[in-house]
Motif scaffolding. Structure first.
Motif, mmCIF file in Angstrom:
data_model
loop_
_atom_site.group_PDB
_atom_site.id
_atom_site.type_symbol
_atom_site.label_atom_id
_atom_site.label_comp_id
_atom_site.label_asym_id
_atom_site.label_seq_id
_atom_site.Cartn_x
_atom_site.Cartn_y
_atom_site.Cartn_z
ATOM 1 N N LEU A 24 0.834 -1.196 0.000
ATOM 2 C CA LEU A 24 0.000 0.000 0.000
ATOM 3 C C LEU A 24 0.874 1.253 0.000
ATOM 4 C CD1 LEU A 24 -2.597 1.634 0.173
ATOM 5 C CD2 LEU A 24 -2.675 1.122 2.630
ATOM 6 N N LEU A 25 1.925 1.266 0.802
ATOM 7 C CA LEU A 25 2.829 2.426 0.828
ATOM 8 C C LEU A 25 3.497 2.619 -0.538
ATOM 9 C CD1 LEU A 25 4.397 2.003 4.378
ATOM 10 C CD2 LEU A 25 2.503 3.504 3.689
ATOM 11 N N GLN A 26 3.823 1.527 -1.219
ATOM 12 C CA GLN A 26 4.390 1.630 -2.566
ATOM 13 C C GLN A 26 3.364 2.193 -3.550
ATOM 14 O OE1 GLN A 26 5.583 -2.490 -2.904
ATOM 15 N NE2 GLN A 26 7.712 -2.013 -2.375
ATOM 16 N N GLU A 27 2.114 1.755 -3.426
ATOM 17 C CA GLU A 27 1.045 2.300 -4.282
ATOM 18 C C GLU A 27 0.898 3.811 -4.058
ATOM 19 O OE1 GLU A 27 -1.028 1.246 -6.670
ATOM 20 O OE2 GLU A 27 -0.441 -0.855 -6.678
ATOM 21 N N ILE A 28 0.976 4.232 -2.802
ATOM 22 C CA ILE A 28 0.892 5.663 -2.497
ATOM 23 C C ILE A 28 2.070 6.385 -3.138
ATOM 24 C CG2 ILE A 28 1.062 7.357 -0.624
ATOM 25 C CD1 ILE A 28 -0.645 5.355 1.066
ATOM 26 N N GLY A 29 3.263 5.809 -3.037
ATOM 27 C CA GLY A 29 4.437 6.406 -3.683
ATOM 28 C C GLY A 29 4.255 6.544 -5.185
ATOM 29 N N ASP A 30 3.723 5.505 -5.818
ATOM 30 C CA ASP A 30 3.471 5.552 -7.266
ATOM 31 C C ASP A 30 2.455 6.641 -7.614
ATOM 32 O OD1 ASP A 30 5.214 3.407 -7.568
ATOM 33 O OD2 ASP A 30 3.611 1.919 -7.823
ATOM 34 N N LEU A 31 1.428 6.776 -6.781
ATOM 35 C CA LEU A 31 0.399 7.779 -7.033
ATOM 36 C C LEU A 31 0.957 9.190 -6.858
ATOM 37 C CD1 LEU A 31 -2.535 8.396 -7.760
ATOM 38 C CD2 LEU A 31 -3.132 8.036 -5.337
ATOM 39 N N VAL A 32 1.800 9.387 -5.856
ATOM 40 C CA VAL A 32 2.440 10.698 -5.667
ATOM 41 C C VAL A 32 3.296 11.037 -6.891
ATOM 42 C CG1 VAL A 32 4.096 12.017 -4.289
ATOM 43 C CG2 VAL A 32 2.381 10.611 -3.150
ATOM 44 N N GLN A 33 4.002 10.041 -7.407
ATOM 45 C CA GLN A 33 4.828 10.292 -8.592
ATOM 46 C C GLN A 33 3.967 10.673 -9.788
ATOM 47 O OE1 GLN A 33 8.163 7.717 -9.383
ATOM 48 N NE2 GLN A 33 7.884 7.909 -11.601
ATOM 49 N N SER A 34 2.904 9.932 -10.034
ATOM 50 C CA SER A 34 2.093 10.227 -11.221
ATOM 51 C C SER A 34 1.309 11.530 -11.073
ATOM 52 C CB SER A 34 1.156 9.059 -11.547
ATOM 53 O OG SER A 34 0.180 8.900 -10.559
ATOM 54 N N ALA A 35 0.845 11.850 -9.872
ATOM 55 C CA ALA A 35 0.021 13.047 -9.679
ATOM 56 C C ALA A 35 0.838 14.306 -9.407
ATOM 57 C CB ALA A 35 -0.961 12.829 -8.528
ATOM 58 N N HIS A 36 1.976 14.145 -8.731
ATOM 59 C CA HIS A 36 2.733 15.322 -8.288
ATOM 60 C C HIS A 36 4.166 15.366 -8.804
ATOM 61 C CE1 HIS A 36 -0.468 16.505 -5.533
ATOM 62 N NE2 HIS A 36 -0.501 15.268 -5.073
ATOM 63 N N GLY A 37 4.625 14.311 -9.483
ATOM 64 C CA GLY A 37 5.959 14.323 -10.068
ATOM 65 C C GLY A 37 7.101 14.099 -9.096
ATOM 66 N N VAL A 38 6.807 13.598 -7.907
ATOM 67 C CA VAL A 38 7.852 13.308 -6.922
ATOM 68 C C VAL A 38 8.226 11.837 -7.060
ATOM 69 C CG1 VAL A 38 8.453 13.332 -4.471
ATOM 70 C CG2 VAL A 38 6.868 15.039 -5.372
ATOM 71 N N HIS A 39 9.514 11.528 -7.062
ATOM 72 C CA HIS A 39 9.987 10.171 -7.288
ATOM 73 C C HIS A 39 9.360 9.191 -6.293
ATOM 74 C CE1 HIS A 39 12.730 6.723 -7.388
ATOM 75 N NE2 HIS A 39 12.938 7.079 -8.648
ATOM 76 N N ALA A 40 8.749 8.134 -6.828
ATOM 77 C CA ALA A 40 8.021 7.158 -6.012
ATOM 78 C C ALA A 40 8.909 6.503 -4.961
ATOM 79 C CB ALA A 40 7.383 6.096 -6.909
ATOM 80 N N GLY A 41 10.132 6.183 -5.305
ATOM 81 C CA GLY A 41 11.035 5.533 -4.357
ATOM 82 C C GLY A 41 11.317 6.405 -3.145
ATOM 83 N N LEU A 42 11.506 7.699 -3.376
ATOM 84 C CA LEU A 42 11.757 8.623 -2.260
ATOM 85 C C LEU A 42 10.542 8.714 -1.346
ATOM 86 C CD1 LEU A 42 13.556 11.525 -4.167
ATOM 87 C CD2 LEU A 42 14.598 9.756 -2.726
ATOM 88 N N VAL A 43 9.362 8.755 -1.959
ATOM 89 C CA VAL A 43 8.121 8.838 -1.187
ATOM 90 C C VAL A 43 7.947 7.578 -0.346
ATOM 91 C CG1 VAL A 43 5.603 8.965 -1.324
ATOM 92 C CG2 VAL A 43 7.012 10.366 -2.855
ATOM 93 N N THR A 44 8.110 6.419 -0.964
ATOM 94 C CA THR A 44 7.930 5.154 -0.255
ATOM 95 C C THR A 44 8.931 5.024 0.890
ATOM 96 O OG1 THR A 44 7.097 4.130 -2.279
ATOM 97 C CG2 THR A 44 7.820 2.641 -0.528
ATOM 98 N N GLU A 45 10.197 5.383 0.651
ATOM 99 C CA GLU A 45 11.208 5.335 1.713
ATOM 100 C C GLU A 45 10.820 6.236 2.881
ATOM 101 O OE1 GLU A 45 15.220 6.148 0.479
ATOM 102 O OE2 GLU A 45 15.076 4.721 -1.181
#
Length: 154
Positions: A24-45
């Motif tokens: 779920l946290l990875q899905e949130i990271g992916d969504l942040v990347q697609s919606a806001h352009g922030v790298h998914a890996g950084l968000v998930t970490e």
């Protein structure tokens, strides 16, 4: 502060087949990347690091994972509705099917707290959560969140 300041339509998603908190946290990271352009890996970490401090599952099937991120200049959010609840180590030990990810700049102060309070108050409203769970369409979910009138803080 209003949901319109935190959430845009493309930051709302219904997710199928998530089987764990980490996924779920990875899905949130992916969504942040697609919606806001922030790298998914950084968000998930950042989310995993925050969860290590204590779980953000607030009860009644709701989680509010949040983190501060380098490289963003305003508070932003994403909303995920799961088709099947997952264990999230929530305070009430109930599985989670609603997650609102909230992200703030490293130096954000009161704005981050105001946003967290808004989301928390809104998602504590059982009628709002009932509507969210009954409408598995991203555009409808976005409308419900933007129309919700959170209870005032005490």
């Amino acid at each position: 502060m209003a949901f319109g300041n935190l959430l845009k339509p493309e930051a709302v998603k219904v997710v199928m087949s998530v089987t764990s908190k980490k996924r779920l946290l990875q899905e949130i990271g992916d969504l942040v990347q697609s919606a806001h352009g922030v790298h998914a890996g950084l968000v998930t970490e950042a989310l995993i690091a925050r969860e290590a401090l204590g779980p953000t599952g607030v009860g009644h099937g709701v989680a509010l994972p949040h983190a501060r991120l380098d490289g963003i200049d305003h508070v932003m959010g994403v909303f995920v509705l799961l088709d099947k609840p997952v264990d999230f180590d929530a305070v009430d030990r109930q599985p989670v099917d609603i997650a609102f990810g909230l992200f703030a700049p490293e130096e954000a102060g009161v704005e981050h707290l105001k946003a967290l309070a808004l989301v928390s108050r809104t998602l504590r409203d059982t009628s709002v959560c009932t509507k969210l769970r009954a409408n598995p369409d991203a555009s409808t979910l976005y409308a419900i969140l933007n129309e919700a009138k959170p209870a005032k803080a005490a």
